[in-house]
Write a protein that holds these residues in place. Structure first.
Motif, short mmCIF file in Angstrom:
data_model
loop_
_atom_site.label_atom_id
_atom_site.label_comp_id
_atom_site.label_asym_id
_atom_site.label_seq_id
_atom_site.Cartn_x
_atom_site.Cartn_y
_atom_site.Cartn_z
N ALA A 1 -44.27 -58.25 21.26
CA ALA A 1 -45.57 -58.91 21.34
C ALA A 1 -46.09 -58.89 22.78
O ALA A 1 -47.29 -58.68 23.02
N SER A 2 -45.20 -59.10 23.75
CA SER A 2 -45.61 -59.07 25.16
C SER A 2 -46.15 -57.70 25.54
O SER A 2 -47.14 -57.59 26.27
N ARG A 3 -45.51 -56.65 25.05
CA ARG A 3 -46.00 -55.29 25.35
C ARG A 3 -47.35 -55.03 24.69
O ARG A 3 -48.23 -54.40 25.29
N ASP A 4 -47.53 -55.51 23.47
CA ASP A 4 -48.82 -55.34 22.80
C ASP A 4 -49.92 -56.12 23.52
O ASP A 4 -51.06 -55.64 23.65
N ILE A 5 -49.61 -57.32 24.00
CA ILE A 5 -50.58 -58.12 24.75
C ILE A 5 -50.92 -57.43 26.07
O ILE A 5 -52.09 -57.39 26.48
N THR A 6 -49.91 -56.85 26.71
CA THR A 6 -50.15 -56.12 27.95
C THR A 6 -51.07 -54.93 27.72
O THR A 6 -52.01 -54.70 28.49
N ALA A 7 -50.82 -54.17 26.65
CA ALA A 7 -51.65 -53.00 26.35
C ALA A 7 -53.09 -53.40 26.05
O ALA A 7 -54.04 -52.77 26.53
#
Length: 274
Positions: free
Chosen positions: A53-59
């Motif tokens: 989820a953190s990676r998706d939020i970053t993207a």
């Protein structure tokens, strides 16, 4: 010693001759270790969900920043098309936050702080950049916290590290705007004031505030761990804008008003084919 006592006891067998398996007594510690196993499995699954989820939020935050870099004015509304893109990506980020809200309740909010922190920092960078373009002001910790869904806390470390990253986006915005419009982005400091406050002045104020930041009590974690590297990057970004402004001023004084390059004279001669 008699012959019978020296022989091993015969294995027990079923009526068909098959050997019976030896019964192993259950250990009283097995239920305890099984609970440890289940707890560790749950921990790793939760950790992987938060990292994803953190990676998706970053993207999604980076895409919002890319859209905002198409803006060319300060202290004005975001163009409708860009605002629509930001709204759609913001809704997607909210879904990602809500998908892990149950995993970050209570003590887990601190247990997995390191896993969710990169996404929150990038989110902080995006909302602070949008806020600056709209108001030419730095977003406060309280204002930024209101943009996070319920159940998520914006720590002081994530806030400051997000503002560090904001400097890089302001540098790109300033240089791109100067290259396309020939002017440094800025606005008047007040309705009844004739003083111009440009983006370079804001960047210098940020640099001064960051240089006065004392992180000795943070130790080697969180802000104390990343501040040295981000400090160097921040200073480099401000210096790039200063160099670009100096170049724009010097070239502007050397060239007459209304001068444009003569592309016909600078064009390279055609290459003869064999």
């Amino acid at each position: 010693m008699s012959r019978g006592s020296s022989q091993m006891p015969a294995a027990k067998r079923y009526r068909d001759g098959a050997e019976k398996e030896k019964e192993v007594a259950a250990s009283p510690f097995m239920p305890m270790f099984e609970s440890f196993r289940d707890e560790l499995d749950e921990h790793h699954d939760r950790r992987e969900r938060i990292i994803k989820a953190s990676r998706d939020i970053t993207a999604a935050s980076k895409k919002i920043i890319f859209s905002l870099q198409r803006v060319r004015t300060l202290k004005s509304d975001i163009p409708p098309k860009i605002a629509s893109e930001i709204k759609d990506r913001g809704a997607g980020m909210r879904i990602q936050f809500e998908s892990i809200a149950a995993d970050l309740i209570g003590i887990n909010a601190w247990r997995y702080q390191r896993q969710i922190s990169p996404g929150i920092q990038e989110f902080m960078e995006a909302i602070s950049f949008e806020h600056y373009l709209r108001t030419q002001k730095l977003i406060t910790l309280e204002e930024a916290s209101k943009n996070l869904p319920a159940g998520f806390d914006l720590t002081g470390d994530d806030y400051v590290l997000g503002i560090f990253d904001l400097v890089g986006e302001l540098m790109r915005f300033a240089i791109t705007t100067m290259a396309t419009t020939g002017t440094l982005p800025g606005s008047k400091s007040g309705e009844n004031s004739a003083e111009e406050r440009d983006i370079l002045m804001d960047l210098r104020l940020l640099r001064t505030a960051f240089e006065a930041l004392d992180t000795t009590s943070c130790g080697g974690t969180g802000l104390g761990k990343d501040v040295e590297k981000k400090m160097e990057v921040m200073k480099t970004c401000v210096e790039k804008v200063e160099t670009a402004v100096y170049g724009m001023i010097i070239r502007g004084r050397e060239r007459p008003k209304g001068w444009v390059p003569d592309l016909a004279d600078d064009r390279a001669p055609p290459v003869e084919s064999y």
